[in-house]
Write an enzyme that holds these catalytic residues in place. Structure first.
Site: not given
Length: 255
Positions: A250, A85, A244, A163
């Site tokens: 997000c 990423r 995912i 996260h």
């Protein structure tokens, strides 16, 4: 209040996105419909939505939250901890979109890594989770940049969540959804904590947008707790993104 939101349409390669979920691969056509419904909910909450084109070479690129932190004073381009990423953070269309709204754009530099899914904004203060994706060097750079603009930040130790915002959602008015390891974290003692049970832990990833709270579909206990606090709730199905490791926060930059 939020005025603007940036999103990116999911790409056909979304089924190759990073995952630890074990729930199968997302179906592109369903992900597309869910994304459109997400944008509709944001629009209903009164924001202007900038929609960026899909990027097939980056399967996770619909998760725009991770590549920038949008504050009241500046935008900070991150340096994602996931190698696949890293180049997403420098995509020209994202930088151009942010430049339309921000005079000041800063960058996290090597050896720091930060994904803004690890950052929770509470007014002018930012909680930064130290995760597999956000390291101490990145968090320290982020705090220094925030302080440059009169904002503040602090690091939060993490052990379990992908996260920080996987298990936390700040709903304004001192209300904080908490799941898992964050239920007992000392950093969050002063908040009115709404504890989310393990069986609905994914539902902790909600977003407050201008007095509405957008809640993922399929988590009735989470939804009821939020409604009991007096918020107007909009429900959006994010089941394809859950496959995912993605959720409501997000999928957008909100500022």
């Amino acid at each position: 209040m939020f005025k603007n939101v940036i999103v990116r349409v999911p790409s056909k390669s979304i089924s190759e996105g990073l995952t630890s979920a074990n729930e199968g691969k997302p179906v592109y056509s369903k992900a597309l419909v869910q994304h459109e419904n997400y944008v509709s909910a944001l629009t209903k909450a009164g924001v202007n939505v900038t929609v960026l084109e899909p990027k097939d070479e980056f399967p996770d690129s619909c998760f725009v939250e991770d590549v920038a932190l949008c504050t009241s004073k500046c935008a900070i381009i991150t340096r994602p901890g996931a190698l696949s990423r890293r180049k997403e953070a420098a995509l020209p269309d994202m930088i151009e979109a942010l430049e339309k709204f921000y005079e000041h754009i800063e960058y996290i530099k090597e050896p720091g890594t930060v994904e803004a899914g690890d950052i929770m904004m509470v007014g002018d203060h930012f909680y930064i989770g130290l995760s597999a994706r956000t390291n101490e060097a990145g968090a320290k750079q982020m705090i220094a940049l925030l302080e440059k603009y009169g904002l503040s930040g602090q690091m939060v130790e993490m052990k379990e969540m992908l996260h920080l915002k996987t298990g936390l959602a700040y709903l304004e008015n001192n209300n904080l959804l908490v799941a898992g390891e964050f239920k007992t974290a000392p950093e969050f003692e002063k908040f009115n904590k709404i504890e989310i049970e393990l069986d609905e832990a994914y539902g902790a990833n909600c977003i407050w947008v201008n007095d509405y709270v957008i809640v993922p579909e399929g988590y009735p206990k989470v939804q009821k707790k939020i409604e009991d606090l007096g918020y107007k709730v909009l429900v959006v199905d994010t089941s394809e993104y859950r496959k995912i490791d993605g959720g409501l926060s997000c999928l957008s930059l909100r500022f």
